[in-house]
Design an enzyme around this catalytic site. Structure first.
Site, short mmCIF file in Angstrom:
data_model
loop_
_atom_site.label_atom_id
_atom_site.label_comp_id
_atom_site.label_asym_id
_atom_site.label_seq_id
_atom_site.Cartn_x
_atom_site.Cartn_y
_atom_site.Cartn_z
CE1 TYR A 278 -3.36 -2.79 -0.11
CE2 TYR A 278 -4.59 -1.41 1.51
CZ TYR A 278 -4.53 -2.48 0.58
OH TYR A 278 -5.64 -3.17 0.58
CD GLU B 70 -4.85 14.95 -5.18
OE1 GLU B 70 -4.54 13.55 -5.53
OE2 GLU B 70 -5.76 15.33 -4.39
CB CYS C 143 -1.61 15.40 -2.73
SG CYS C 143 -1.68 13.79 -3.30
#
Lengths: 140, 140, 140, 140
Positions: free
Chosen positions: B53, B60, B96
């Protein structure tokens, strides 16, 4: 696949040009990557660093993420060529190997090139016993 | 900048279409992002996940990395529009925000949209007191 | 919570000492973090870098991961104090803010200290409109 | 090193217990890792996930970061044992292999265990031609 010498040179040139777009104010180590797609197109990437070092993204991953964003299926990637600066031709880092393994066939060729050297591996040689599993199967 | 309603709609549509390329077998949460560039072009990205993960990349960041790989300067990004599924329009994650802060002006508008909602912030509102520094200055 | 001056000093000293364990051959920027736990214990972390910059881990995240590994619940973290080198007291990066937001109450105080400066925020001020959602709800 | 059966069992038990601290609301895949240190101590870690999937941290990395934070030198890690749930014993992901390669000797044994299976590798077998370089040398 067997890459022709000419095709390899094209990809290597693309990876080198991509490295010139790298944003590497922290490491000064500008890397480029070029993916050969099944349809013959070439998708490139470069490394993009961040003042918070852990948010840096390598060239190989930039190229893969870009390919997916452009609508390709990861399985469309049939070869990877990387350009790294300096004398030695460096292999991709472990994080990039893992991202490549999410999408590529194990036999896919990964080639690294520098000004003076070149090395080639199959993905499965770079990430043997890759961590993979069928999450949905696990959940039951 | 002030975005016209029409321009915002164009970017929102681009972000939505980008979300359809997302590779999200683990979260099923397909996000798209669209960057408006100074020259009027639009660069899109989607999220790309991984069985490990921690190697997932958000929409973005995919868009920003792609823009750099295409030869843009990060400072060419003049607006960001995100599409997130579901009812609520989600703000970008902290990672992000940090990547956007590496490149964008603090006043740059970030807009998130979903099927039924929309929210807008300046980057500086999403990441106040952003971690930034002149590494070369520090090193001496 | 309101931290007493003395408690803050204890945490600041712990964060400073933790910074001395930092592995930072690439940035030379040694950061330490100290978490005050509900039971009065202090858990520390430092940044740990990697030749592949994107695999670096910040001090704040090291401390949080360590706390979880030691068996704490993330909700047990009641205050965070960071030590950053140099003159300015730097705020956590966006990635660390996101990791903190997974576990901490929005009002939790985050304090950054350096040799000559100090700054304090509530987590919600550092990561307003934090990206959060009930994944299981989304899946239906 | 050659690990005695008994020592391996101790590490495996420690890795299993660590997995019970894992924070895995997204994957439900709770992993634990145990590092044997040169002085005989055992340092454990678990995976810690985030709603922004890319900020997840694996068990192996949690353990390494914790060891550094506790004041160990990375070179003090002499063996790694991982516990993964399910039937198969999964190898570490590429990101973890890269973080281990920053610190461990190439011959260091990595053992993965599950309820029903076990696998063992040398680090160099998991990450052949590891990406490594002398950054300071490169900079000149």
């Amino acid at each position: 696949m067997n890459m022709q010498t000419e095709q390899l040179k094209t990809l290597r040139d693309a990876a080198f040009r991509a490295s010139q777009n790298a944003y590497v104010p922290y490491s000064k180590f500008a890397v480029g990557a070029a993916l050969l797609m099944r349809n013959g197109n070439v998708i490139t990437g470069c490394n993009v660093e961040n003042v918070s070092y852990g948010l840096a993204n390598c060239a190989e991953r930039t190229a893969v993420f870009r390919a997916i964003a452009e609508g390709y299926n990861g399985a469309d990637i049939v070869a990877v060529v990387v350009y790294t600066p300096g004398q030695k031709a460096y292999a991709p880092c472990g994080a990039c190997r893992q991202v490549l393994a999410e999408f590529l066939q194990p036999e896919t060729l990964i080639t690294s090139t520098s000004e003076q050297a070149s090395q080639q591996w199959r993905l499965t040689d770079l990430l043997p016993d890759a961590f993979h599993f069928d999450v949905s199967a696990y959940r039951e």
